[in-house]
Design a protein around this motif. Sequence first.
Motif, PDB file in Angstrom:
ATOM      1  N   LEU A  58       0.817  -1.215   0.000  1.00 19.48           N
ATOM      2  CA  LEU A  58       0.000   0.000   0.000  1.00 19.48           C
ATOM      3  C   LEU A  58       0.851   1.265   0.000  1.00 19.48           C
ATOM      4  O   LEU A  58       0.355   2.343  -0.327  1.00 19.48           O
ATOM      5  N   SER A  59       2.123   1.158   0.341  1.00 15.56           N
ATOM      6  CA  SER A  59       2.994   2.338   0.341  1.00 15.56           C
ATOM      7  C   SER A  59       3.773   2.487  -0.969  1.00 15.56           C
ATOM      8  O   SER A  59       4.432   3.495  -1.177  1.00 15.56           O
ATOM      9  N   TYR A  60       3.681   1.487  -1.859  1.00 17.62           N
ATOM     10  CA  TYR A  60       4.369   1.545  -3.149  1.00 17.62           C
ATOM     11  C   TYR A  60       3.605   2.406  -4.144  1.00 17.62           C
ATOM     12  O   TYR A  60       2.392   2.530  -4.081  1.00 17.62           O
ATOM     13  N   ASP A  61       4.320   2.908  -5.123  1.00 27.90           N
ATOM     14  CA  ASP A  61       3.751   3.591  -6.282  1.00 27.90           C
ATOM     15  C   ASP A  61       3.627   2.535  -7.379  1.00 27.90           C
ATOM     16  O   ASP A  61       4.556   2.328  -8.149  1.00 27.90           O
ATOM     17  N   TRP A  62       2.511   1.817  -7.428  1.00 27.00           N
ATOM     18  CA  TRP A  62       2.356   0.715  -8.375  1.00 27.00           C
ATOM     19  C   TRP A  62       2.523   1.171  -9.811  1.00 27.00           C
ATOM     20  O   TRP A  62       3.196   0.518 -10.601  1.00 27.00           O
ATOM     21  N   ALA A  63       1.888   2.286 -10.174  1.00 29.06           N
ATOM     22  CA  ALA A  63       1.927   2.770 -11.558  1.00 29.06           C
ATOM     23  C   ALA A  63       3.334   3.168 -11.975  1.00 29.06           C
ATOM     24  O   ALA A  63       3.646   3.152 -13.157  1.00 29.06           O
ATOM     25  N   GLY A  64       4.169   3.493 -11.040  1.00 25.66           N
ATOM     26  CA  GLY A  64       5.523   3.889 -11.382  1.00 25.66           C
ATOM     27  C   GLY A  64       6.458   2.712 -11.591  1.00 25.66           C
ATOM     28  O   GLY A  64       7.576   2.880 -12.080  1.00 25.66           O
ATOM     29  N   ILE A  65       6.002   1.499 -11.214  1.00 26.61           N
ATOM     30  CA  ILE A  65       6.864   0.321 -11.292  1.00 26.61           C
ATOM     31  C   ILE A  65       6.328  -0.694 -12.307  1.00 26.61           C
ATOM     32  O   ILE A  65       7.083  -1.235 -13.095  1.00 26.61           O
ATOM     33  N   ALA A  87      -6.916   4.530  -6.717  1.00 26.94           N
ATOM     34  CA  ALA A  87      -5.939   5.609  -6.892  1.00 26.94           C
ATOM     35  C   ALA A  87      -4.920   5.264  -7.977  1.00 26.94           C
ATOM     36  O   ALA A  87      -4.559   6.108  -8.800  1.00 26.94           O
ATOM     37  N   GLU A  88      -4.463   4.014  -7.981  1.00 21.56           N
ATOM     38  CA  GLU A  88      -3.457   3.620  -8.973  1.00 21.56           C
ATOM     39  C   GLU A  88      -4.042   3.540 -10.376  1.00 21.56           C
ATOM     40  O   GLU A  88      -3.357   3.828 -11.356  1.00 21.56           O
ATOM     41  N   ALA A  89      -5.319   3.182 -10.514  1.00 20.96           N
ATOM     42  CA  ALA A  89      -5.964   3.181 -11.833  1.00 20.96           C
ATOM     43  C   ALA A  89      -5.999   4.591 -12.408  1.00 20.96           C
ATOM     44  O   ALA A  89      -5.786   4.790 -13.611  1.00 20.96           O
ATOM     45  N   GLY A  92      -2.754   5.170 -14.078  1.00 20.26           N
ATOM     46  CA  GLY A  92      -2.333   4.361 -15.209  1.00 20.26           C
ATOM     47  C   GLY A  92      -2.052   2.897 -14.931  1.00 20.26           C
ATOM     48  O   GLY A  92      -1.548   2.186 -15.802  1.00 20.26           O
ATOM     49  N   PHE A  93      -2.385   2.398 -13.758  1.00 18.55           N
ATOM     50  CA  PHE A  93      -2.136   0.996 -13.393  1.00 18.55           C
ATOM     51  C   PHE A  93      -3.456   0.237 -13.375  1.00 18.55           C
ATOM     52  O   PHE A  93      -4.467   0.749 -12.910  1.00 18.55           O
ATOM     53  N   VAL A 147     -12.165  -5.257 -11.584  1.00 17.23           N
ATOM     54  CA  VAL A 147     -11.103  -4.743 -12.449  1.00 17.23           C
ATOM     55  C   VAL A 147     -11.094  -3.227 -12.330  1.00 17.23           C
ATOM     56  O   VAL A 147     -12.099  -2.571 -12.603  1.00 17.23           O
ATOM     57  N   TYR A 148      -9.970  -2.704 -11.886  1.00 15.21           N
ATOM     58  CA  TYR A 148      -9.741  -1.259 -11.842  1.00 15.21           C
ATOM     59  C   TYR A 148      -8.788  -0.975 -12.992  1.00 15.21           C
ATOM     60  O   TYR A 148      -7.580  -1.039 -12.841  1.00 15.21           O
ATOM     61  N   ARG A 149      -9.355  -0.709 -14.158  1.00 16.86           N
ATOM     62  CA  ARG A 149      -8.570  -0.561 -15.377  1.00 16.86           C
ATOM     63  C   ARG A 149      -7.942   0.834 -15.436  1.00 16.86           C
ATOM     64  O   ARG A 149      -8.582   1.822 -15.084  1.00 16.86           O
ATOM     65  N   ALA A 150      -6.708   0.883 -15.897  1.00 16.00           N
ATOM     66  CA  ALA A 150      -5.985   2.152 -15.997  1.00 16.00           C
ATOM     67  C   ALA A 150      -6.815   3.198 -16.731  1.00 16.00           C
ATOM     68  O   ALA A 150      -7.308   2.935 -17.831  1.00 16.00           O
ATOM     69  N   TYR A 151      -6.976   4.342 -16.099  1.00 17.70           N
ATOM     70  CA  TYR A 151      -7.672   5.498 -16.663  1.00 17.70           C
ATOM     71  C   TYR A 151      -9.124   5.212 -17.054  1.00 17.70           C
ATOM     72  O   TYR A 151      -9.676   5.902 -17.899  1.00 17.70           O
ATOM     73  N   ASP A 152      -9.754   4.208 -16.450  1.00 19.91           N
ATOM     74  CA  ASP A 152     -11.121   3.833 -16.825  1.00 19.91           C
ATOM     75  C   ASP A 152     -11.928   3.534 -15.567  1.00 19.91           C
ATOM     76  O   ASP A 152     -12.177   2.385 -15.241  1.00 19.91           O
ATOM     77  N   LEU A 153     -12.317   4.566 -14.855  1.00 20.82           N
ATOM     78  CA  LEU A 153     -13.083   4.395 -13.626  1.00 20.82           C
ATOM     79  C   LEU A 153     -14.425   5.103 -13.720  1.00 20.82           C
ATOM     80  O   LEU A 153     -14.593   6.040 -14.491  1.00 20.82           O
ATOM     81  N   GLY A 154     -15.371   4.671 -12.899  1.00 22.01           N
ATOM     82  CA  GLY A 154     -16.603   5.424 -12.700  1.00 22.01           C
ATOM     83  C   GLY A 154     -17.820   4.938 -13.438  1.00 22.01           C
ATOM     84  O   GLY A 154     -18.928   5.313 -13.111  1.00 22.01           O
ATOM     85  N   ASP A 155     -17.665   4.114 -14.457  1.00 19.12           N
ATOM     86  CA  ASP A 155     -18.811   3.600 -15.194  1.00 19.12           C
ATOM     87  C   ASP A 155     -18.721   2.075 -15.170  1.00 19.12           C
ATOM     88  O   ASP A 155     -18.389   1.450 -16.162  1.00 19.12           O
TER      89      ASP A 155
END
Length: 181
Positions: A58-65, A87-89, A92-93, A147-155
Amino acid sequence: MPSQQQTSTTPADARDEWRTPPFVFDFWARRFRFDVDLAATPENALCAYYVMQENDALSYDWAGIWKCGWLNPPYSNLEPWLEKARAEAARGFTTVALLPVANGQLFYGRQLFGVASEVWFISGRLAFLDSAGKPRAGNTAGSLVAVYRAYDLGDTRYGHIWRHHMEADYRAAQAEREAAA
């Protein structure tokens, strides 16, 4: 009201250690090509790269790795994991998470329904694996994959899959791999 985790007959020290059934992981891994297992131990990791509890995913930057990860989080404390996936989606993750069907939990309304990109309900109870790798029947809750798809949240798009279809798909994929070897 006790959570499903609290009504479990599994010993408390083993509740968060159940392993993902191989057919479940394989089904989703062939669709998403995971880079990392986000909540694992050396004994139950399903990807070459994995994050152990001591390393605090939870303390990692997933999208950065990495780009895409598998998550079978500790069921005793789900909300921080769903917050992190959300948050990571946005950064971009993509996270694919195996979760209990606990739609009475208020945080599912904040972090899952109407937030995740996709929610897939699994018909048929899953037998998670114990620390020895043996399937354990008696799961008291249904399961879903979010599924929390990168840049695709809310719908949120909702779907359903049968456990036995994932099992059959797994057996077919295994046969293909063996034939190709």
